[in-house]
Design a protein around this motif. Structure first.
Motif, PDB file in Angstrom:
ATOM      1  N   LEU A 131       0.820  -1.212   0.000  1.00 38.79           N
ATOM      2  CA  LEU A 131       0.000   0.000   0.000  1.00 38.79           C
ATOM      3  C   LEU A 131       0.856   1.265   0.000  1.00 38.79           C
ATOM      4  CD1 LEU A 131      -2.827  -1.015   2.513  1.00 38.79           C
ATOM      5  CD2 LEU A 131      -2.968  -0.874   0.016  1.00 38.79           C
ATOM      6  N   LEU A 132       2.024   1.181   0.601  1.00 42.39           N
ATOM      7  CA  LEU A 132       2.924   2.344   0.638  1.00 42.39           C
ATOM      8  C   LEU A 132       3.397   2.757  -0.748  1.00 42.39           C
ATOM      9  CD1 LEU A 132       5.174   1.619   3.762  1.00 42.39           C
ATOM     10  CD2 LEU A 132       3.525   3.477   3.496  1.00 42.39           C
TER      11      LEU A 132
ATOM     12  N   SER B 144      -2.554  10.093  -5.308  1.00 44.74           N
ATOM     13  CA  SER B 144      -1.158  10.431  -5.036  1.00 44.74           C
ATOM     14  C   SER B 144      -0.271   9.851  -6.124  1.00 44.74           C
ATOM     15  CB  SER B 144      -0.735   9.858  -3.676  1.00 44.74           C
ATOM     16  OG  SER B 144      -0.835   8.451  -3.673  1.00 44.74           O
ATOM     17  N   ASP B 145       0.824  10.502  -6.364  1.00 40.01           N
ATOM     18  CA  ASP B 145       1.747  10.062  -7.401  1.00 40.01           C
ATOM     19  C   ASP B 145       2.946   9.380  -6.752  1.00 40.01           C
ATOM     20  OD1 ASP B 145       3.167   9.619  -9.673  1.00 40.01           O
ATOM     21  OD2 ASP B 145       3.749  11.722  -9.984  1.00 40.01           O
ATOM     22  N   SER B 146       2.971   8.061  -6.812  1.00 38.62           N
ATOM     23  CA  SER B 146       4.084   7.318  -6.219  1.00 38.62           C
ATOM     24  C   SER B 146       5.237   7.175  -7.195  1.00 38.62           C
ATOM     25  CB  SER B 146       3.619   5.918  -5.791  1.00 38.62           C
ATOM     26  OG  SER B 146       3.300   5.150  -6.940  1.00 38.62           O
ATOM     27  N   GLY B 147       5.007   7.566  -8.462  1.00 40.78           N
ATOM     28  CA  GLY B 147       6.027   7.382  -9.473  1.00 40.78           C
ATOM     29  C   GLY B 147       6.144   5.936  -9.922  1.00 40.78           C
ATOM     30  N   LEU B 148       5.202   5.087  -9.510  1.00 41.02           N
ATOM     31  CA  LEU B 148       5.263   3.668  -9.808  1.00 41.02           C
ATOM     32  C   LEU B 148       4.147   3.305 -10.776  1.00 41.02           C
ATOM     33  CD1 LEU B 148       7.296   1.644  -8.662  1.00 41.02           C
ATOM     34  CD2 LEU B 148       5.516   0.820  -7.135  1.00 41.02           C
TER      35      LEU B 148
ATOM     36  N   ALA C 184      21.389   0.967 -11.770  1.00 43.90           N
ATOM     37  CA  ALA C 184      21.253   2.350 -11.304  1.00 43.90           C
ATOM     38  C   ALA C 184      19.842   2.636 -10.820  1.00 43.90           C
ATOM     39  CB  ALA C 184      21.648   3.341 -12.404  1.00 43.90           C
ATOM     40  N   GLU C 185      19.197   1.634 -10.238  1.00 45.13           N
ATOM     41  CA  GLU C 185      17.859   1.801  -9.681  1.00 45.13           C
ATOM     42  C   GLU C 185      17.975   2.187  -8.212  1.00 45.13           C
ATOM     43  OE1 GLU C 185      15.300  -1.434 -12.360  1.00 45.13           O
ATOM     44  OE2 GLU C 185      15.595  -1.750 -10.215  1.00 45.13           O
ATOM     45  N   SER C 186      17.505   3.375  -7.895  1.00 45.69           N
ATOM     46  CA  SER C 186      17.501   3.811  -6.504  1.00 45.69           C
ATOM     47  C   SER C 186      16.059   3.942  -6.034  1.00 45.69           C
ATOM     48  CB  SER C 186      18.230   5.148  -6.352  1.00 45.69           C
ATOM     49  OG  SER C 186      17.649   6.134  -7.183  1.00 45.69           O
ATOM     50  N   LEU C 187      15.838   3.616  -4.776  1.00 43.57           N
ATOM     51  CA  LEU C 187      14.497   3.649  -4.219  1.00 43.57           C
ATOM     52  C   LEU C 187      14.297   4.904  -3.369  1.00 43.57           C
ATOM     53  CD1 LEU C 187      14.148  -0.083  -3.076  1.00 43.57           C
ATOM     54  CD2 LEU C 187      13.563   0.937  -5.285  1.00 43.57           C
ATOM     55  N   THR C 188      13.066   5.391  -3.333  1.00 45.18           N
ATOM     56  CA  THR C 188      12.731   6.508  -2.460  1.00 45.18           C
ATOM     57  C   THR C 188      12.678   6.014  -1.016  1.00 45.18           C
ATOM     58  OG1 THR C 188      10.349   6.123  -2.567  1.00 45.18           O
ATOM     59  CG2 THR C 188      11.328   7.462  -4.330  1.00 45.18           C
ATOM     60  N   PRO C 189      12.722   6.912  -0.046  1.00 43.82           N
ATOM     61  CA  PRO C 189      12.620   6.480   1.359  1.00 43.82           C
ATOM     62  C   PRO C 189      11.372   5.646   1.633  1.00 43.82           C
ATOM     63  CG  PRO C 189      13.382   8.744   1.267  1.00 43.82           C
ATOM     64  CD  PRO C 189      13.036   8.361  -0.143  1.00 43.82           C
ATOM     65  N   VAL C 190      10.230   6.047   1.057  1.00 47.04           N
ATOM     66  CA  VAL C 190       8.994   5.291   1.267  1.00 47.04           C
ATOM     67  C   VAL C 190       9.122   3.891   0.673  1.00 47.04           C
ATOM     68  CG1 VAL C 190       6.544   5.154   0.684  1.00 47.04           C
ATOM     69  CG2 VAL C 190       7.533   7.335   1.397  1.00 47.04           C
ATOM     70  N   GLN C 191       9.734   3.781  -0.504  1.00 51.57           N
ATOM     71  CA  GLN C 191       9.913   2.473  -1.130  1.00 51.57           C
ATOM     72  C   GLN C 191      10.874   1.601  -0.333  1.00 51.57           C
ATOM     73  OE1 GLN C 191      11.118   3.712  -5.050  1.00 51.57           O
ATOM     74  NE2 GLN C 191       9.000   3.925  -5.789  1.00 51.57           N
ATOM     75  N   LEU C 192      11.892   2.199   0.261  1.00 50.87           N
ATOM     76  CA  LEU C 192      12.800   1.445   1.126  1.00 50.87           C
ATOM     77  C   LEU C 192      12.068   0.898   2.348  1.00 50.87           C
ATOM     78  CD1 LEU C 192      16.003   3.690   0.999  1.00 50.87           C
ATOM     79  CD2 LEU C 192      15.774   1.365   0.094  1.00 50.87           C
ATOM     80  N   VAL C 193      11.161   1.712   2.889  1.00 50.17           N
ATOM     81  CA  VAL C 193      10.345   1.242   4.022  1.00 50.17           C
ATOM     82  C   VAL C 193       9.474   0.073   3.581  1.00 50.17           C
ATOM     83  CG1 VAL C 193       8.485   1.867   5.603  1.00 50.17           C
ATOM     84  CG2 VAL C 193      10.367   3.455   5.215  1.00 50.17           C
ATOM     85  N   ALA C 194       8.919   0.160   2.362  1.00 43.38           N
ATOM     86  CA  ALA C 194       8.092  -0.922   1.844  1.00 43.38           C
ATOM     87  C   ALA C 194       8.890  -2.215   1.725  1.00 43.38           C
ATOM     88  CB  ALA C 194       7.511  -0.530   0.484  1.00 43.38           C
TER      89      ALA C 194
ATOM     90  N   ALA D 204      11.516  -2.953   3.507  1.00 41.78           N
ATOM     91  CA  ALA D 204      11.773  -3.394   4.882  1.00 41.78           C
ATOM     92  C   ALA D 204      10.571  -4.143   5.461  1.00 41.78           C
ATOM     93  CB  ALA D 204      12.110  -2.180   5.758  1.00 41.78           C
ATOM     94  N   PHE D 205       9.370  -3.656   5.162  1.00 46.01           N
ATOM     95  CA  PHE D 205       8.154  -4.350   5.610  1.00 46.01           C
ATOM     96  C   PHE D 205       8.109  -5.764   5.036  1.00 46.01           C
ATOM     97  CE2 PHE D 205       6.074  -0.258   6.819  1.00 46.01           C
ATOM     98  CZ  PHE D 205       5.569  -0.674   8.043  1.00 46.01           C
ATOM     99  N   SER D 206       8.461  -5.906   3.760  1.00 47.16           N
ATOM    100  CA  SER D 206       8.455  -7.219   3.118  1.00 47.16           C
ATOM    101  C   SER D 206       9.446  -8.165   3.777  1.00 47.16           C
ATOM    102  CB  SER D 206       8.774  -7.075   1.623  1.00 47.16           C
ATOM    103  OG  SER D 206       8.886  -8.333   1.002  1.00 47.16           O
TER     104      SER D 206
END
Length: 291
Positions: free
Chosen positions: A132-133, A140-144, A257-267, A269-271
């Motif tokens: 959901l994150l 909202s625009d998650s860029g995904l 060269a794929e970098s994740l946003t802070p929210v995506q990193l949290v996602a 981590a949840f996984s």
């Protein structure tokens, strides 16, 4: 009896080697083959060559298989093919690590269904929150890309079925089962990707890359995992394999060269937490599912 240092660390290194090998192979596929033959063509090459490699290694024709077992091997292989196809289609539009994190909800759901232990729902909830994150909800625009997310969810669903059908044939030789299963997987991926394989005639090097990816992404990881499972309890193996989203994020960062946003990193981590927690607390493991 006290375990030696090698007894403690070799299984860990085997699992880590499997995850790293799979991540590197997938990153090479996305970097070199996607631009030329697309995700469907790449999946067709990977499963086709993987089947060829493992058939040559295991030679399953030497051992007869009952008709009932062939049926479940077919289901196992077809879901494997769909899982690979959906996953590579997801990779085409979303980062590698996020696709892996979303895909993990499949085995987690199977664990919850068969465990029926209330605390296991915590882990599926964690994985769901992670998804959901990263979804573009409420405008909202998650860029995904939502299509990529849906393909990853499709891969998760197929992974769950793959585990269930895999249990049905767990009494058979694992190498033989996977080799034959990949033949059925190719029946899914080859028709889907055949129209994308035209560039093979102009760029024969694609065949070499495809063969290499099949070895790095399938033959080698599966061999390492089988060696690890002989040395580890399934629960410990499940905990270690939960590192995959983190390893995928690291490998994809350096190779794609794929970098994740802070929210995506949290996602992610949840996984990982969901995978580790599920492996630690599951009362009825997948290897005890009813046949």
């Amino acid at each position: 009896m006290r375990l030696s240092i090698s007894d403690r660390f070799v299984p860990f290194l085997l699992v880590l080697g499997s995850i790293v090998s799979l991540s590197i192979g997938t990153s090479i596929a996305k970097d070199l083959l996607f631009p030329v033959i697309g995700p469907t063509g790449t999946t067709a090459l990977r499963t086709g060559f993987s089947a060829l490699i493992l058939l040559l290694i295991w030679r399953p024709w030497r051992q007869p298989i009952r008709g009932r077992d062939v049926k479940f091997i077919a289901f196992y292989g077809l879901t494997l093919g769909m899982m690979n196809l959906c996953f590579y289609l997801a990779l085409n539009t979303i980062p590698f690590a996020l696709a892996v994190a979303i895909e993990f909800i499949g085995p987690l759901t199977v664990t919850v269904i068969y465990s029926r232990k209330p605390t296991d729902f915590i882990w599926i909830a964690l994985a769901t929150v992670g998804i959901l994150l990263i979804l573009p909800l409420n405008g909202s625009d998650s860029g995904l890309d939502i299509t990529g997310v849906l393909f990853a969810l499709g891969a998760a669903f197929c992974w769950g079925l793959y585990i269930v059908f895999g249990k049905r044939v767990s009494h058979l030789h694992s190498g033989h089962t996977v080799a034959i299963g990949l033949i059925f997987a190719s029946m899914v991926t080859l028709p889907a990707g055949i129209n994308e394989l035209g560039p093979l005639f102009d760029h024969p090097w694609i065949l070499l890359i495809g063969f290499m990816i099949a070895g790095i992404s399938s033959a080698l990881p599966m061999s390492l995992e089988m060696a690890a499972l002989r040395r580890l309890p399934h629960k410990t193996f499940g905990i270690l394999i939960s590192m995959e989203p983190a390893v995928a994020a690291i490998v994809a960062f350096f190779m794609l060269a794929e970098s994740l946003t802070p929210v995506q990193l949290v996602a992610v981590a949840f996984s990982i937490c969901a995978g580790v927690g599920s492996a630690m607390t599951a009362r009825a493991k997948i290897d005890t599912l009813p046949v």
